[in-house]
Design an enzyme around this catalytic site. Structure first.
Site, mmCIF file in Angstrom:
data_model
loop_
_atom_site.group_PDB
_atom_site.id
_atom_site.type_symbol
_atom_site.label_atom_id
_atom_site.label_comp_id
_atom_site.label_asym_id
_atom_site.label_seq_id
_atom_site.Cartn_x
_atom_site.Cartn_y
_atom_site.Cartn_z
ATOM 1 N N ASP A 27 0.816 -1.212 0.000
ATOM 2 C CA ASP A 27 0.000 0.000 0.000
ATOM 3 C C ASP A 27 0.857 1.272 0.000
ATOM 4 O O ASP A 27 1.949 1.279 0.566
ATOM 5 C CB ASP A 27 -0.903 -0.014 1.244
ATOM 6 C CG ASP A 27 -2.023 1.016 1.145
ATOM 7 O OD1 ASP A 27 -2.392 1.398 0.024
ATOM 8 O OD2 ASP A 27 -2.519 1.438 2.204
ATOM 9 N N ASN A 75 -10.676 -3.073 -6.320
ATOM 10 C CA ASN A 75 -9.875 -2.113 -7.092
ATOM 11 C C ASN A 75 -10.461 -1.793 -8.469
ATOM 12 O O ASN A 75 -10.068 -0.809 -9.103
ATOM 13 C CB ASN A 75 -8.420 -2.600 -7.260
ATOM 14 C CG ASN A 75 -7.583 -2.484 -5.995
ATOM 15 O OD1 ASN A 75 -6.621 -3.219 -5.805
ATOM 16 N ND2 ASN A 75 -7.936 -1.547 -5.112
HETATM 17 C C1 FPP Z 1 -2.103 0.066 -3.345
HETATM 18 O O1 FPP Z 1 -1.602 1.358 -3.282
HETATM 19 C C2 FPP Z 1 -1.449 -0.681 -4.432
HETATM 20 C C3 FPP Z 1 -2.102 -1.315 -5.434
HETATM 21 C C4 FPP Z 1 -3.575 -1.331 -5.570
HETATM 22 C C5 FPP Z 1 -1.375 -1.992 -6.518
HETATM 23 C C6 FPP Z 1 -0.183 -2.800 -6.109
HETATM 24 C C7 FPP Z 1 0.622 -2.975 -7.318
HETATM 25 C C8 FPP Z 1 1.949 -2.887 -7.380
HETATM 26 C C9 FPP Z 1 2.813 -2.721 -6.195
HETATM 27 C C10 FPP Z 1 2.545 -2.925 -8.717
HETATM 28 C C11 FPP Z 1 3.484 -4.031 -8.922
HETATM 29 C C12 FPP Z 1 2.859 -5.325 -8.868
HETATM 30 C C13 FPP Z 1 3.449 -6.426 -9.378
HETATM 31 C C14 FPP Z 1 2.789 -7.723 -9.200
HETATM 32 C C15 FPP Z 1 4.713 -6.395 -10.087
HETATM 33 P P1 FPP Z 1 -2.633 2.560 -3.412
HETATM 34 O O2 FPP Z 1 -2.749 2.916 -4.841
HETATM 35 O O3 FPP Z 1 -3.909 2.192 -2.732
HETATM 36 O O4 FPP Z 1 -1.897 3.679 -2.611
HETATM 37 P P2 FPP Z 1 -2.578 4.832 -1.734
HETATM 38 O O5 FPP Z 1 -3.208 4.147 -0.556
HETATM 39 O O6 FPP Z 1 -1.414 5.685 -1.339
HETATM 40 O O7 FPP Z 1 -3.541 5.547 -2.629
#
Ligand code: FPP
Length: 251
Positions: A27, A75
């Site tokens: 996250d 998501n």
């Molecule tokens: C949450 O952060 C993250 C995700 C929904 C996506 C996770 C994906 C990756 C780390 C990309 C790489 C993945 C692979 C398998 C190579 P957020 O967008 O909710 O962050 P925020 O809480 O700060 O808005």
């Protein structure tokens, strides 16, 4: 092995126990992007680098299973370009990392409702699973279009089907029977649930499996996460006394 993770083992105290299964809610990509004046997708690109570092670090430390929450069933409600960008990023990353996974003896599995994913991503996931099936090092479990409640619903549906066909009696349904119908029944339950980004939530992640996991929340945003943060989390895990509902051991 990169410089940054080459001596991680030496950073852990000698009597430190490495969790057999670590589960991570990756996250903070969005907030990291905002802090750097970049788009959310650019945050996910940077998050991918952290994912690479942590897979490498876990393999080096002897973790047996690593579960990573890459895309939740919730998501899909994000803006369309972020969703399609994430699908492309996950597929491309997996294609680019596959040789390293094979070389590192890592077995790849994917968990979630994959029939709802783009077909090319479904093919990539199946190919990565097939090409690493004989590896017997760490298991990397990537959770995509995954929801903890949906996983339990899917397990219940499978059990109901077996009851309907006469194969199973309702009284034979117990925790082990349900557990056997989860997405990755071969994995032990996570010992450590790690959440970077500072939020104190489980976000529908591995709801059944984390029943007795130790939860470590760290303020660091995922794109900034390094092997040293992982070591820190493992040290905190080692300070916990796991009782599984029992009273503490006598001194
Ligand atoms: C949450 O952060 C993250 C995700 C929904 C996506 C996770 C994906 C990756 C780390 C990309 C790489 C993945 C692979 C398998 C190579 P957020 O967008 O909710 O962050 P925020 O809480 O700060 O808005």
């Amino acid at each position: 092995m990169s410089q940054s993770t080459s001596n991680l083992k030496d950073k852990l105290p000698p009597d430190c126990q490495v969790p057999a299964h670590i589960a991570i809610i990756m996250d903070g990509n969005g907030r990291w992007a905002q802090q750097h004046g970049l788009s959310r997708l650019e945050g996910h690109f940077e998050g991918r680098k952290a994912t690479h570092r942590v897979v490498e670090a876990c393999a080096e430390l002897g973790v047996q299973a690593l579960s990573l929450y890459a895309f939740s069933a919730e998501n899909w409600a994000r803006p369309g370009d972020e969703v399609s960008g994430l699908m492309t990023l996950i597929e491309q990353s997996l294609r680019e990392e596959l040789d390293d996974l094979i070389g590192g003896d890592i077995r790849f599995i994917a968990s979630g409702r994959h029939e709802e994913l783009p077909e090319s991503l479904q093919r990539t996931l199946s190919e990565a699973e097939a090409r690493t099936v004989d590896n017997d090092g760490m298991v990397l479990n990537l959770l995509i279009n995954y929801g903890g409640r949906a996983e339990i619903v899917d397990a219940v549906r499978a059990l109901a089907g077996r009851v309907q066909s006469g194969e199973l009696a309702p009284e034979d349904i117990d925790e082990a029977a349900l557990g056997a119908h989860l997405y990755a029944p071969e994995l032990p339950d996570p010992d450590l649930l790690l959440r970077p980004g500072g939020e104190m939530r489980v976000s529908n992640f591995l709801l059944w499996e984390i029943a007795y996991a130790e939860i470590v929340v760290m303020p660091v945003l995922w794109p900034d996460f390094t092997g040293d943060h992982l070591v820190e989390a493992i040290e905190e895990y080692n300070e916990r006394q796991r009782r599984f509902g029992r009273v503490p051991d006598a001194e």
